[in-house]
Design an enzyme around this catalytic site. Structure first.
Site, mmCIF file in Angstrom:
data_model
loop_
_atom_site.group_PDB
_atom_site.id
_atom_site.type_symbol
_atom_site.label_atom_id
_atom_site.label_comp_id
_atom_site.label_asym_id
_atom_site.label_seq_id
_atom_site.Cartn_x
_atom_site.Cartn_y
_atom_site.Cartn_z
ATOM 1 N N ASP A 298 4.108 4.851 -1.499
ATOM 2 C CA ASP A 298 5.359 4.245 -2.286
ATOM 3 C C ASP A 298 6.411 3.874 -1.350
ATOM 4 O OD1 ASP A 298 6.897 4.378 -4.650
ATOM 5 O OD2 ASP A 298 8.263 5.788 -3.776
ATOM 6 N N GLU A 345 2.561 -0.362 -2.260
ATOM 7 C CA GLU A 345 3.613 -0.635 -3.186
ATOM 8 C C GLU A 345 4.563 -1.494 -2.775
ATOM 9 O OE1 GLU A 345 7.029 -0.629 -4.750
ATOM 10 O OE2 GLU A 345 7.413 1.363 -3.728
ATOM 11 N N ASP A 397 8.264 4.908 -13.028
ATOM 12 C CA ASP A 397 9.878 4.648 -13.076
ATOM 13 C C ASP A 397 10.093 3.745 -14.177
ATOM 14 O OD1 ASP A 397 10.366 6.450 -10.906
ATOM 15 O OD2 ASP A 397 10.106 4.607 -9.518
#
Length: 502
Positions: A298, A345, A397
């Site tokens: 991430d 990501e 998200d």
């Protein structure tokens, strides 16, 4: 570099699995889901970070970068192992079936795991005891400090480590030795809980791999301030004498947030990490690869440059870009562990330097279809995809695809979608799924909420909200939803079924 075959899969965190004890766990629901994936030709199960959560229940702010979330331990499997009796679970509260109520779940699971530990200590099966002792020995690198950290948090009524006595906060050796002796029972309990988690997860992973399903894990670039990682390695972070961060992580202001995002995570002293041969990072990757087959990192862009915010600032406006570790970190990991099974990501503000770092190591990036419909050159549009990437309808998200279309897509976006699709955007969920499936991208992943065509109420996370997230769950009935047939059909149509691969 990793070689992704043409494939597809589902994003579903284990807490969202069905089960009788208030939260998804590593029992029958996990195995049922693996069977469901295989039956629909899916060869990827993507999860969120698996660590022990704290206030807010976010898997992205955990008490350890190495430990597992003990709430995922299957209590039924403890009965099978002889560590609990079936009668011990007869007092299970009437947990809600479609969501997680952490206020009920956590104390109930803590009570049952403490009972299982009592039974284990009273006379464990020889094979179980041997497996436990092996686990404790092989994981000393992180387990010793983590178990002590948790024991001390319990002794201090869960207060952050910066509010402990100065000797413990500073990790005075004599104070730590005394604490280990005083907290021995709680230390043993936490080591036991971690052994159970890793043992059960290992079995689930093996079951999945045997059925052609690979697991994609999730690794946040930064760690929580109130964590065993920061407490145990304070010189490796920008902290003041009291242990508080002097600078913190976040992202700068943008179209979506005029004040940016102030995450609050302490920032690494990358020069100290480099001087130590990046050992902590190597061990972090090594540990996670014992649980999953591929790792999504991430906020990958932070390895090239990250947004540094003075901790005294109330927003992220007055930050600056600071250089990250860059290629030397990944070279060190590659030297130690071999080919990097890492997915970058690469969302947000991505510069040519970030793209070069990603591409120099052959790391797949991400394409999110919710972000695609602005102009023909948008790199997230399927006609602009690269082979070495993973395409998503949305992520944890995002809103669900149906919720995005009904509640968030503006007039321009709707018009662009309709033009791109060549129709009016009816059945938007499966229209985007079809786009993702037929992309040249090697892999396609959609959240389980999209398979079920659910609206905004099934959203997993709303960034910026500190409560009410991470609660959504599937039910057993959802596995029989007719959408599974459509998923299988698209998987075959666009040659993502395992039987169609060389």
């Amino acid at each position: 570099m990793i070689s992704l075959r043409r494939s597809s899969g589902i994003l579903l965190h284990p807490t969202s699995l069905p089960g009788p004890y208030g939260i998804g766990d590593l029992g029958a629901g996990a195995y049922r889901f693996v069977d469901w994936l295989a039956a629909q030709g899916q060869s990827i199960w993507q999860v969120l970070p698996l660590g022990p959560t704290s206030y807010g229940d976010s898997p992205y702010q955990t008490l350890s970068a190495f430990a597992g979330n003990s709430n995922l331990i299957s209590l039924d499997r403890l009965v099978e192992a002889g560590l609990l009796r079936k009668d011990d679970l007869a007092d299970s509260p009437p947990f809600p079936g479609g969501r997680v109520d952490y206020g009920w779940v956590i104390p109930y699971h803590n009570q049952k795991l403490a009972l299982a530990h009592h039974n284990f200590a009273a006379g464990a099966d020889a094979a179980l005891l041997q497996d436990y002792e092996r686990f404790v020995s092989e994981n000393q690198f992180w387990l010793d400090d983590f178990a002590l950290f948790i024991a001390l948090k319990r002794a201090h009524k869960l207060r952050p480590w910066t509010e402990w006595e100065s000797e413990l906060r500073r990790r005075d050796s004599s104070a730590l030795a005394s604490a280990r002796e005083a907290c021995l029972e709680q230390i043993n309990l936490e080591q036991f809980r971690q052994w159970l988690f890793h043992r059960q997860w290992r079995d689930v992973r093996a079951y999945a791999n045997e059925r052609g399903v690979r697991l994609i894990g999730d690794l946040p670039i930064f760690v929580a301030h109130d964590s065993a990682d920061v407490w145990s390695n304070q010189p490796e972070y920008f902290l003041d004498e009291a242990g508080e961060p002097t600078v913190i992580a976040g992202v700068p202001p943008d179209y979506f947030s005029p004040t940016g995002q102030r995450w609050g995570n302490p920032l690494y002293r990358w020069d100290v990490k480099r001087a130590g041969g990046y050992t902590w990072w190597i061990e972090r990757i090594r540990a996670l690869l014992q649980l999953v087959d591929l790792i999504r990192i991430d906020h990958f862009r932070g390895f090239e440059a990250y947004w540094e915010i003075p901790a005294s600032e109330p927003t992220a406006i007055k930050g600056r870009w600071a250089k990250g570790p860059g290629a030397p970190l990944f070279q060190a990991i590659e030297t130690a562990l071999g080919d990097l099974p890492i997915i970058a990501e690469d969302l947000g503000v991505i510069t040519p330097a970030v793209e070069k770092l990603r591409d120099d190591f052959g790391l797949p990036g991400m394409k999110v279809l919710h972000f695609a419909f602005s102009h023909p050159a948008n790199p997230f549009l399927p006609h602009n995809h690269r082979v070495n990437c993973i395409v998503y309808t949305g992520t944890h998200d995002n809103n669900t695809t149906r919720g995005w279309w009904e509640d968030e897509a503006d007039e321009h976006t709707r018009a662009f979608v309709n033009e791109y699709l060549g129709h009016d955007g009816c059945d938007i969920v499966w229209a985007l799924a079809r786009l993702g499936m037929r992309s040249v991208a090697r892999s396609f992943v959609m959240p389980m909420q999209d398979v079920l065509n659910l609206g905004s109420g099934a959203r997993m996370n709303r960034p910026g909200l500190s409560t009410g997230n991470w609660t959504w769950r599937v039910t057993e009935r959802d596995f029989e939803n007719p959408a599974k047939d459509k998923l299988l059909q698209l998987t075959r149509t666009y040659q993502r079924h395992p039987e169609q691969q060389d």
